[in-house]
Write a protein that holds these residues in place. Sequence first.
Motif, mmCIF file in Angstrom:
data_model
loop_
_atom_site.group_PDB
_atom_site.id
_atom_site.type_symbol
_atom_site.label_atom_id
_atom_site.label_comp_id
_atom_site.label_asym_id
_atom_site.label_seq_id
_atom_site.Cartn_x
_atom_site.Cartn_y
_atom_site.Cartn_z
ATOM 1 N N GLN A 1 75.864 24.466 53.048
ATOM 2 C CA GLN A 1 77.009 23.084 52.906
ATOM 3 C C GLN A 1 76.110 21.779 52.837
ATOM 4 O OE1 GLN A 1 80.358 23.323 52.591
ATOM 5 N NE2 GLN A 1 80.332 25.497 52.598
ATOM 6 N N MET A 2 74.940 21.686 53.602
ATOM 7 C CA MET A 2 74.226 20.727 53.633
ATOM 8 C C MET A 2 73.928 20.017 52.042
ATOM 9 S SD MET A 2 74.040 19.325 56.768
ATOM 10 C CE MET A 2 72.340 18.284 56.559
ATOM 11 N N ILE A 3 73.753 20.908 51.297
ATOM 12 C CA ILE A 3 73.347 20.588 50.043
ATOM 13 C C ILE A 3 74.532 19.491 49.326
ATOM 14 C CG2 ILE A 3 73.339 21.393 47.354
ATOM 15 C CD1 ILE A 3 72.415 24.116 48.521
ATOM 16 N N ASN A 4 75.692 19.813 49.796
ATOM 17 C CA ASN A 4 76.761 18.727 49.305
ATOM 18 C C ASN A 4 76.553 17.495 49.716
ATOM 19 O OD1 ASN A 4 78.294 21.119 47.980
ATOM 20 N ND2 ASN A 4 78.439 21.741 50.235
ATOM 21 N N ILE A 5 76.014 17.147 50.704
ATOM 22 C CA ILE A 5 75.637 15.620 50.943
ATOM 23 C C ILE A 5 75.061 14.787 50.079
ATOM 24 C CG2 ILE A 5 74.619 14.137 52.755
ATOM 25 C CD1 ILE A 5 75.425 16.099 55.067
ATOM 26 N N ASN A 6 73.751 15.533 49.609
ATOM 27 C CA ASN A 6 72.799 14.670 48.823
ATOM 28 C C ASN A 6 73.590 14.996 47.155
ATOM 29 O OD1 ASN A 6 70.656 14.096 50.418
ATOM 30 N ND2 ASN A 6 69.820 16.043 50.201
ATOM 31 N N MET A 7 74.078 15.883 47.057
ATOM 32 C CA MET A 7 74.853 15.992 45.794
ATOM 33 C C MET A 7 76.114 14.905 45.403
ATOM 34 S SD MET A 7 76.773 19.382 43.551
ATOM 35 C CE MET A 7 77.562 20.002 44.928
ATOM 36 N N SER A 8 76.473 14.717 46.693
ATOM 37 C CA SER A 8 77.877 13.696 46.603
ATOM 38 C C SER A 8 77.166 12.316 46.334
ATOM 39 C CB SER A 8 78.623 13.836 47.827
ATOM 40 O OG SER A 8 79.184 14.990 47.777
ATOM 41 N N ILE A 9 76.088 12.148 47.128
ATOM 42 C CA ILE A 9 75.601 10.806 46.964
ATOM 43 C C ILE A 9 74.984 10.606 45.705
ATOM 44 C CG2 ILE A 9 73.276 9.290 47.776
ATOM 45 C CD1 ILE A 9 73.728 10.965 50.460
ATOM 46 N N ALA A 10 74.431 11.723 45.037
ATOM 47 C CA ALA A 10 73.663 11.678 43.724
ATOM 48 C C ALA A 10 74.866 11.292 42.596
ATOM 49 C CB ALA A 10 73.034 12.695 43.214
ATOM 50 N N LEU B 1 77.648 9.619 43.093
ATOM 51 C CA LEU B 1 78.125 8.087 43.292
ATOM 52 C C LEU B 1 77.096 6.970 42.813
ATOM 53 C CD1 LEU B 1 79.939 6.039 44.975
ATOM 54 C CD2 LEU B 1 78.453 6.125 46.611
ATOM 55 N N ASN B 2 76.008 7.440 42.933
ATOM 56 C CA ASN B 2 74.804 6.742 42.249
ATOM 57 C C ASN B 2 74.821 6.761 40.738
ATOM 58 O OD1 ASN B 2 73.577 5.847 44.724
ATOM 59 N ND2 ASN B 2 72.112 7.446 44.749
ATOM 60 N N LEU B 3 75.117 7.951 40.084
ATOM 61 C CA LEU B 3 75.262 8.098 38.803
ATOM 62 C C LEU B 3 76.476 7.308 38.214
ATOM 63 C CD1 LEU B 3 74.455 9.337 36.141
ATOM 64 C CD2 LEU B 3 75.691 11.461 36.595
ATOM 65 N N ALA B 4 77.552 7.504 38.934
ATOM 66 C CA ALA B 4 78.747 6.652 38.740
ATOM 67 C C ALA B 4 78.524 5.206 38.741
ATOM 68 C CB ALA B 4 79.980 7.048 39.638
ATOM 69 N N LYS B 5 77.818 4.544 39.444
ATOM 70 C CA LYS B 5 77.389 3.201 39.525
ATOM 71 C C LYS B 5 76.555 2.793 38.320
ATOM 72 C CE LYS B 5 76.945 -0.967 40.775
ATOM 73 N NZ LYS B 5 77.994 -2.009 40.580
ATOM 74 N N ARG B 6 75.515 3.775 37.928
ATOM 75 C CA ARG B 6 74.768 3.538 36.820
ATOM 76 C C ARG B 6 75.311 3.316 35.682
ATOM 77 N NH1 ARG B 6 71.321 6.935 33.839
ATOM 78 N NH2 ARG B 6 71.734 8.849 34.968
ATOM 79 N N LEU B 7 76.397 4.345 35.480
ATOM 80 C CA LEU B 7 77.179 4.376 34.450
ATOM 81 C C LEU B 7 78.319 3.401 34.263
ATOM 82 C CD1 LEU B 7 77.064 8.217 33.661
ATOM 83 C CD2 LEU B 7 75.808 6.637 32.583
ATOM 84 N N GLY B 8 78.554 2.577 35.151
ATOM 85 C CA GLY B 8 79.648 1.469 34.890
ATOM 86 C C GLY B 8 80.966 1.845 35.455
ATOM 87 N N CYS B 9 80.948 2.852 36.155
ATOM 88 C CA CYS B 9 82.289 3.549 36.547
ATOM 89 C C CYS B 9 82.941 2.369 37.489
ATOM 90 C CB CYS B 9 82.271 4.765 37.376
ATOM 91 S SG CYS B 9 81.653 6.241 36.222
ATOM 92 N N GLU C 1 71.565 19.897 36.967
ATOM 93 C CA GLU C 1 71.316 20.037 38.422
ATOM 94 C C GLU C 1 71.633 18.649 38.996
ATOM 95 O OE1 GLU C 1 71.650 22.867 39.851
ATOM 96 O OE2 GLU C 1 71.187 24.297 38.300
ATOM 97 N N TYR C 2 72.282 18.539 40.310
ATOM 98 C CA TYR C 2 72.365 17.321 40.830
ATOM 99 C C TYR C 2 71.118 16.514 41.071
ATOM 100 C CZ TYR C 2 71.087 18.591 45.541
ATOM 101 O OH TYR C 2 70.412 18.969 46.740
ATOM 102 N N ILE C 3 70.028 17.234 41.318
ATOM 103 C CA ILE C 3 68.662 16.660 41.788
ATOM 104 C C ILE C 3 68.136 15.976 40.384
ATOM 105 C CG2 ILE C 3 68.282 18.037 43.442
ATOM 106 C CD1 ILE C 3 66.559 19.592 41.484
ATOM 107 N N ASP C 4 68.800 15.979 39.319
ATOM 108 C CA ASP C 4 68.454 15.409 38.177
ATOM 109 C C ASP C 4 69.500 14.420 37.466
ATOM 110 O OD1 ASP C 4 66.246 17.180 37.863
ATOM 111 O OD2 ASP C 4 67.482 18.876 37.028
ATOM 112 N N TYR C 5 70.233 13.972 38.153
ATOM 113 C CA TYR C 5 71.400 13.226 37.944
ATOM 114 C C TYR C 5 70.747 11.888 37.640
ATOM 115 C CZ TYR C 5 75.557 15.816 39.226
ATOM 116 O OH TYR C 5 76.592 16.972 39.165
ATOM 117 N N ASP C 6 69.763 11.388 38.425
ATOM 118 C CA ASP C 6 69.013 10.087 38.251
ATOM 119 C C ASP C 6 68.522 10.064 36.810
ATOM 120 O OD1 ASP C 6 67.051 11.994 39.093
ATOM 121 O OD2 ASP C 6 65.954 10.337 39.881
#
Length: 315
Positions: free
Chosen positions: A94-103, A105-113, A58-63
Motif C-alpha cells: 500500500q505504501m507504494i501508492n503514495i510515491n506513485m500518486s505523487i509521481a 501529479l508531477n507528470l501531469a504538471k510537466r505535461l501541462g494538464c 513504471e511510476y519510478i520512471d515517470y520523470d
Amino acid sequence: MWSVEDVKKVIITGATGFIGKWLLKEMLESKNDVTVIVRDKNKIDIDCCDNIHIYEAEYIDYDKLEILSYGYDTFYHLAWEGVSSKDKDKLEIQMININMSIAALNLAKRLGCMRFVGTGTVAEYAYCEKIMDFSQKQIPNDLYGAIKTSVYYILNVLSGKVGIDFIWAVLPSTYGEGRNNNIIITYTIEELLAGRKPLYGNLNQLWDFLYVKEVVRALRLIGERGIPGKVYGIGSGQYKTLKDYVCIIRDIIDPKLELGVGELPQMSQKAYSSCVGIYDLIKDTGFNVEIEFEQGIRNTIEYYKTLSMKGYIKC
C-alpha cells in the motif's frame, strides 16, 4: 456532430484495471484523444485507432517518460497497487501508492494538464452508518482505505503548490463485466451459476452498487465539469439492503434457487452501510443514472454465464 474543437486530450493511468479499462472505452467512445500509461501495453484490449497513444513505464520512471504531446485537459490517476482483498492490509504494498500518486501529479504538471482527477474509495468511510458525508473526517478500517485517505491529503496540498486543479472522485461499490475479484455480487453470481447455495450474514446493511459503465461516465463528467477542490461521491443515489440485491440476482438467474441469508451469523456483528451521497455530482456535472441495477446486473450475469461455459467458473 462533433468537430476537432470538441476533442479533449486526456491521460489515464491504470487503464488495464477493471475500472480503468472501462474508462478508456468511455473516453474513446466520447471522441477524446487518449494517452494511457501502463506497465504492459499487451494488456490493453482496444483495437488500434488514431486517438489512443500507449506508453509503457513504471511510476519510478515517470520523470523520464518522453510523451510527445503537451496541453492535456485532464489526467485521470487510477493506477493502484494492492486492490485485491489479500493485499489491502499489506503495508509494504500500500505504501507504494503514495510515491506513485505523487509521481503521477508531477507528470501531469510537466505535461501541462489543466486538472488532475484522483480516485478515492468508499473504504475511506468504512464505518458509515448513514449516507456518506464527504465533508466529514474519513474513518478507514484497513490500510487500503488509510493510504487512499493519505494520498488525498497529500495530493490536495501538492496540487496547490504546483498549480494544477485537483478533484477527488470517491468510487463506489462497482460491479460489471470484467470484475473477477470476490465482492458479494461476484460471489453470489458465481455460486448460483455453479448450483451452490451462497452463504451470508443477515444482509441488513444499506448499500449503493453502481454499474461500471455508469461509474466511468461519471468520472468523465467530473473531469469535464467538476469544480476544482471538490470531493465527488459517485453512486446511484438509490439504496437497497444487501439482501435486496442478492434476491434480485437470484430471481434473474433462477427464482427457485436458495440463498443462505443469515447462515453466517458472525458476518452480521458489524453491519455498517455504504450509501454514497451524489448531490454535488448531479448539480455540478449533470450526471444521472441511465442503467439501473436490474439491467446492469443482467449484463453482468450474462458475462459470467459465458465464463462458466468456457470453464473459468468451477461448478
